[in-house]
Design an enzyme around this catalytic site. Structure first.
Site, PDB file in Angstrom:
ATOM      1  N   HIS A 105      -1.020   1.990   6.854  1.00  0.00           N
ATOM      2  CA  HIS A 105       0.053   2.698   7.643  1.00  0.00           C
ATOM      3  C   HIS A 105       0.660   1.670   8.620  1.00  0.00           C
ATOM      4  O   HIS A 105       1.096   2.421   9.703  1.00  0.00           O
ATOM      5  CB  HIS A 105      -1.170   3.632   8.605  1.00  0.00           C
ATOM      6  CG  HIS A 105      -2.093   4.385   7.457  1.00  0.00           C
ATOM      7  ND1 HIS A 105      -3.167   5.008   8.112  1.00  0.00           N
ATOM      8  CD2 HIS A 105      -1.944   4.743   6.348  1.00  0.00           C
ATOM      9  CE1 HIS A 105      -3.990   5.684   6.989  1.00  0.00           C
ATOM     10  NE2 HIS A 105      -3.268   5.296   6.124  1.00  0.00           N
ATOM     11  N   HIS A 162      -8.644  -2.430   8.218  1.00  0.00           N
ATOM     12  CA  HIS A 162      -7.518  -1.520   7.973  1.00  0.00           C
ATOM     13  C   HIS A 162      -6.257  -2.398   7.446  1.00  0.00           C
ATOM     14  O   HIS A 162      -5.573  -2.892   8.468  1.00  0.00           O
ATOM     15  CB  HIS A 162      -7.374  -0.862   9.384  1.00  0.00           C
ATOM     16  CG  HIS A 162      -6.709   0.347   9.435  1.00  0.00           C
ATOM     17  ND1 HIS A 162      -5.607   0.775   8.416  1.00  0.00           N
ATOM     18  CD2 HIS A 162      -6.664   1.367  10.274  1.00  0.00           C
ATOM     19  CE1 HIS A 162      -5.046   1.795   8.599  1.00  0.00           C
ATOM     20  NE2 HIS A 162      -5.450   2.030   9.947  1.00  0.00           N
ATOM     21  N   TYR A 215       0.241  -1.226  10.177  1.00  0.00           N
ATOM     22  CA  TYR A 215      -0.517  -2.149  11.179  1.00  0.00           C
ATOM     23  C   TYR A 215      -0.526  -3.209  10.990  1.00  0.00           C
ATOM     24  O   TYR A 215      -0.027  -3.522   9.874  1.00  0.00           O
ATOM     25  CB  TYR A 215      -2.165  -1.470  11.442  1.00  0.00           C
ATOM     26  CG  TYR A 215      -2.053   0.140  11.905  1.00  0.00           C
ATOM     27  CD1 TYR A 215      -1.395   0.250  13.238  1.00  0.00           C
ATOM     28  CD2 TYR A 215      -2.597   1.130  11.413  1.00  0.00           C
ATOM     29  CE1 TYR A 215      -1.361   1.526  13.835  1.00  0.00           C
ATOM     30  CE2 TYR A 215      -2.561   2.372  12.144  1.00  0.00           C
ATOM     31  CZ  TYR A 215      -1.713   2.622  13.212  1.00  0.00           C
ATOM     32  OH  TYR A 215      -1.562   4.017  13.648  1.00  0.00           O
TER      33      TYR A 215
END
Length: 391
Positions: A198, A195, A200
């Protein structure tokens, strides 16, 4: 670039699901039913389930209800399940004790059951590995006294928050991702997704607003990719050659929809090249609306540009099959079913390789089967109330 990837594209594809359907339904069957192969992973079709945090794993352990949730989608003809974000083994990685983790005996046993169940239903599955960085809420689980950490001790908007990571912190997090990747292969998953989107942790290093470091991990865009590239390389070294690595990226952040890591194709090249060279096999380009062009002068969306520049296969995502976007759901807004003609137009010209579907698969586990078989009139619309249950 040599990617070691085949996409299963051929002329005269026989899908076995086009009988009795015409028009858009036949196009959907022909286009979306093609298999997709990368390294040792083969998805039976071009439909993936997008990762969506559901918070139904008390103490971070996915139970039978989580296994059933993903298995229903696989049984409904989703080719590839990308799980919700799962926390790697670092005390500051998470911000909820109801989000699953990808470490510890109980959690990994739960994930092994999920993977096995999805495979029995005919699907492929990869976990999304996650560290939230400075977006962590202080005092929250799973480790209440863990301090938020990030590249510079700054929030996404550049305000002081948490603390800047030391070299030891960086090494520990890189090792945690690599350990999780190795665990995923050991448990029988088909690959992993990192990931990096977004806002993070990985994205915090990519973003100039939160990365003000003056060492080798900060500076220009290429330098800001170093942390992400080292995670990719460590994960690549921890798994076999047959095990693919997906990387989720985005321009936007959770609190800044207009953010741009790359404002031009050249800047996007600067971002992608180190990641591809480190070992990314597939880029998952997250947008809020898949049909919007990324740069002036071209109608290619972000996934299209990423594929063109990197030479790697890509997934597109963003309001597929529904009006409105995902974050409107958290404001209590429902969404109606919409057509996917624009999606098919883009896939038919090979703009991207797969499509990740989010809320439409929360509302209707059989969205893929209905879409492939011309039963779109039977698709269940999305309501915000559906986020309150795991079904």
């Amino acid at each position: 670039m040599t990617t070691g990837v085949t996409t299963g594209v051929s002329t005269g594809v026989t899908t076995g699901v086009t009988t009795g359907v015409t028009g858009t339904a036949a196009r959907a069957a022909d286009t979306l039913s093609r298999p997709f192969t990368v390294r040792g992973l083969t998805s039976r079709n071009r439909i993936a389930m997008a990762p969506m945090t559901r918070q139904f794993s008390p103490d971070g352990v996915p139970g039978q209800d989580v296994a059933d949730y993903y298995t229903r989608r696989a049984a409904g003809d989703v080719g590839l399940i990308i799980t919700e974000g799962t926390y790697v083994d670092h005390e500051s990685a998470g911000t909820s004790d109801r989000v699953p983790r990808f470490h510890g005996e109980a959690a990994l046993a739960g994930w092994a059951e999920v993977a096995d169940s999805v495979h029995r239903a005919g699907g492929a599955i990869i976990p999304q590995l996650w560290h939230v960085g400075v977006t962590r809420t202080e005092g929250a689980g799973p480790v209440p006294d863990a301090e938020p950490v990030g590249p510079s001790g700054l929030s996404l908007s550049g305000e002081p928050k948490g603390r800047a990571m030391t070299q030891q912190d960086l090494d520990d997090v890189i090792a945690a991702f690599a350990d999780a990747a190795a665990a995923a292969e050991r448990l029988g998953f088909d690959g992993i997704e990192l990931h990096g989107a977004h806002g993070y942790l990985i994205d915090q290093f990519l973003w100039s607003g939160s990365n003000r470091r003056t060492d080798a991990y900060g500076g220009d865009l290429v330098s800001r990719t170093r942390f992400a590239a080292e995670i990719v390389a460590a994960c690549r070294a921890a798994v076999s050659d047959a095990f693919p690595l997906f990387f989720r990226m985005s321009q936007w952040k959770a609190d800044a929809y207009d953010a741009k890591l790359a404002r031009t194709p050249q800047e996007l090249d600067d971002l992608l090249t180190p990641l591809a060279e480190a070992g990314v096999d597939v880029f998952h380009a997250s947008t809020r609306r898949y049909w919007l062009p990324e740069f002036e002068g071209s109608d290619l969306n972000l996934a299209g540009w990423v594929k063109k520049i990197s030479g790697r296969p890509t997934l597109t995502v963003g309001s597929v099959g529904l009006d409105g976007d995902f974050f409107s759901a958290f404001q209590g807004n429902d969404s109606e079913v919409t057509g996917i003609e624009q999606l098919l137009d883009r896939m038919e010209r090979d703009e991207f390789d797969m499509v990740a579907v989010g809320r439409a698969l929360i509302s209707d586990p059989e969205w893929a089967a209905k879409t492939l078989r011309g039963r779109t009139s039977d698709i269940t619309p999305f309501t915000a109330e559906m986020l309150k249950t795991l079904r």
